[in-house]
Design an enzyme around this catalytic site. Structure first.
Site, PDB file in Angstrom:
ATOM      1  N   HIS A  89      36.053 -46.817 -15.197  1.00 29.42           N
ATOM      2  CA  HIS A  89      35.608 -45.993 -16.317  1.00 29.42           C
ATOM      3  C   HIS A  89      36.268 -46.497 -17.594  1.00 29.42           C
ATOM      4  O   HIS A  89      37.444 -46.845 -17.594  1.00 29.42           O
ATOM      5  CB  HIS A  89      35.988 -44.531 -16.081  1.00 29.42           C
ATOM      6  N   ASP A 168      31.439 -30.724 -17.937  1.00 32.44           N
ATOM      7  CA  ASP A 168      31.801 -31.832 -18.819  1.00 32.44           C
ATOM      8  C   ASP A 168      30.573 -32.296 -19.602  1.00 32.44           C
ATOM      9  O   ASP A 168      30.673 -32.621 -20.785  1.00 32.44           O
ATOM     10  CB  ASP A 168      32.408 -33.014 -18.041  1.00 32.44           C
ATOM     11  N   ARG A 175      30.599 -32.349 -28.196  1.00 30.52           N
ATOM     12  CA  ARG A 175      31.654 -33.140 -28.863  1.00 30.52           C
ATOM     13  C   ARG A 175      31.038 -34.299 -29.631  1.00 30.52           C
ATOM     14  O   ARG A 175      31.483 -34.653 -30.718  1.00 30.52           O
ATOM     15  CB  ARG A 175      32.656 -33.667 -27.819  1.00 30.52           C
ATOM     16  N   SER A 190      37.621 -34.964 -19.549  1.00 32.04           N
ATOM     17  CA  SER A 190      36.253 -35.439 -19.372  1.00 32.04           C
ATOM     18  C   SER A 190      36.201 -36.611 -18.387  1.00 32.04           C
ATOM     19  O   SER A 190      35.411 -36.624 -17.439  1.00 32.04           O
ATOM     20  CB  SER A 190      35.713 -35.859 -20.748  1.00 32.04           C
ATOM     21  N   LYS A 194      35.114 -36.311 -14.014  1.00 30.91           N
ATOM     22  CA  LYS A 194      33.962 -37.042 -13.447  1.00 30.91           C
ATOM     23  C   LYS A 194      34.408 -37.922 -12.285  1.00 30.91           C
ATOM     24  O   LYS A 194      33.695 -38.076 -11.302  1.00 30.91           O
ATOM     25  CB  LYS A 194      33.322 -37.923 -14.535  1.00 30.91           C
TER      26      LYS A 194
END
Ligand code: URA
Length: 438
Positions: A89, A168, A175, A190, A194
């Site tokens: 990520h 999220d 956001r 966030s 995930k």
């Protein structure tokens, strides 16, 4: 859920005054959002209060936990998928198309990649939006499809679903359009939620810092990496973190179609050196943590071989086919959304390119329609910038500096903005290291 006993305005006021939320309050707040008892405008106000006052680590953990508990947590082993599941990520950058390359590369190297990706956030592009440039590509995979594809081809990229950390998704979309992205705790909750929900065994986190990242400095990025790692550990998950520089855009392309094109070029072994180097390093780190290699050097060589012999490209093709996309884009990229015009922009001076301000380039793409201003905005996937000169390159007047992939919307302003993102040096430039292991 009944309406909460505390009104959302009380939570907003409490955070505005610098108060600390109890774990139950954070869970109640997330539930209130998910059940429509806390409206978008109230959540936006709370998010802004968080940006000013911060969340401590307990609050950040509670927010992560509430996001995870808003949906289910995937269990690959219960589905009979026994291999190591790897997920990488990135905290978001400009021109960051790494997921599109690294995921098929890792699948080609023999690990299963099952990953939830996001849409654009702030000035950064999102993998899911980029994948939508491929005609027919279905980014939404339900749990059954997610598992089946992980089992059958070892590679699945999905958008956030209604069942995986959906809270999220709600916070993220708001956001994006309320200037409340760049808060360490909001990013950590966030990202980590995930990763927990999608059930990967190995998580490699690429934390970006610099002008085109949410964390502007290396110490801030290190702090984010540490918080993510600690929260991951509280969920019993090890997060391997790496810091990477995001001062100039990564690679040559910034946009949607253009980034998919660059990802395909990289998978054909014709990528920009910085993109290829970062992908191979992340692949090597992931393969070591997945237990396939003990030496990073050997893992790197294996990944390089899978990139150059076409296996990674084949995995990318399999994924497009499995998710209903038009795999002909690999040979015919013009099948993806195109701009109205491709405008070459020429250098007006000579020198070495010293810097290309990532944020300015990203803003230029956004103003042409490549980013969202409002939550429900449709993106223009065809617009973008393709750099023909990168940091360190020598430039003479009349050389093509970049191409502007423009539809008529604000093309002149965008052209000027990208031009002024370049700075030059009379002396050769030594680019600083692109990444640091933490
Ligand atoms: N990536 C995410 O998934 N969330 C953030 O908040 C930032 C980057």
């Amino acid at each position: 859920m009944n309406a909460p006993t505390v009104s959302p305005a009380v939570w907003i006021e409490h955070k505005k005054q610098g108060g600390i939320h109890a774990r139950e309050d954070i869970h109640a707040l997330v539930q209130a959002v998910m059940h429509g008892h806390m409206k978008d405008y109230q959540l936006a106000a709370w998010l802004m209060a968080v940006c000013w006052q911060g969340l401590n680590e307990e609050e950040t953990f509670a927010l992560t936990e509430a996001f995870v508990q808003s949906g289910s947590v995937l269990d690959f082993k219960a589905q009979g998928i026994t291999g190591v599941i790897v997920d990488k990520h990135s905290t978001g950058g400009v021109g960051d198309k790494v997921t599109l390359i690294l995921s098929p590369l890792l699948a080609a190297c023999g690990v299963t990649v099952a990953k939830l990706s996001g849409r654009g956030l702030g000035i950064t592009g999102g993998t899911v939006d980029k994948l939508e440039a491929i005609p027919g590509f279905k980014v939404e995979r339900n749990e059954h499809e997610f598992f089946e594809q992980a089992k059958s081809i070892g590679l699945v990229l999905s958008s956030q679903t209604a069942s995986l950390a959906p809270a999220d998704g709600v916070f993220y979309a708001l956001r994006d359009v309320t200037a409340t992205v760049d808060n360490l705790s909001l990013i950590a909750a966030s990202v980590v939620s995930k990763k927990i929900a999608s059930g990967a065994d190995v998580v490699v986190l690429d934390v970006k810092f610099g002008k085109g990242a949410f964390m502007k400095t290396q110490p801030d990025a290190e702090a984010l990496a540490r918080v993510c790692a600690r929260i991951g550990e509280r969920f019993g998950r090890k997060m391997h973190t790496l810091l990477s520089r995001m001062e100039a855009p990564l690679g040559r392309a910034i946009g949607h179609t253009v980034e998919v094109v660059e990802a395909i070029e990289t998978l054909k072994g014709q990528g920009a050196p910085d993109v290829e180097a970062l992908c191979l390093h992340l692949a090597a780190v992931s393969l070591v943590h997945a237990g396939l290699f003990t030496s990073e050097h050997e893992a790197h060589q294996h990944a390089q071989a899978c990139l150059y012999d076409g296996k990674a490209l084949a995995a990318f093709r399999d994924m497009i086919r499995a998710q209903g996309g038009d795999e002909r884009v690999i040979e015919q990229p013009e099948r993806m959304p195109q701009p109205q015009r491709i405008i070459p922009v020429f250098a007006e001076q000579s020198g070495y390119v010293a810097h290309i301000h990532a944020l300015e380039v990203a803003r230029a793409v956004k103003r042409m329609g490549g980013g969202r201003v409002n939550k429900t905005d449709a993106l223009d996937l065809g617009v973008g910038v393709v750099l023909r000169k990168q940091v360190g390159d020598v430039v003479f007047p009349g050389d093509v500096l970049f191409e502007l992939w423009a539809s008529t919307h604000e093309a002149d302003e965008a052209r000027q903005q990208v031009l002024s993102a370049f700075t030059y040096s009379k002396l050769p430039i030594q680019a600083p290291p692109l990444y640091y292991d933490v």
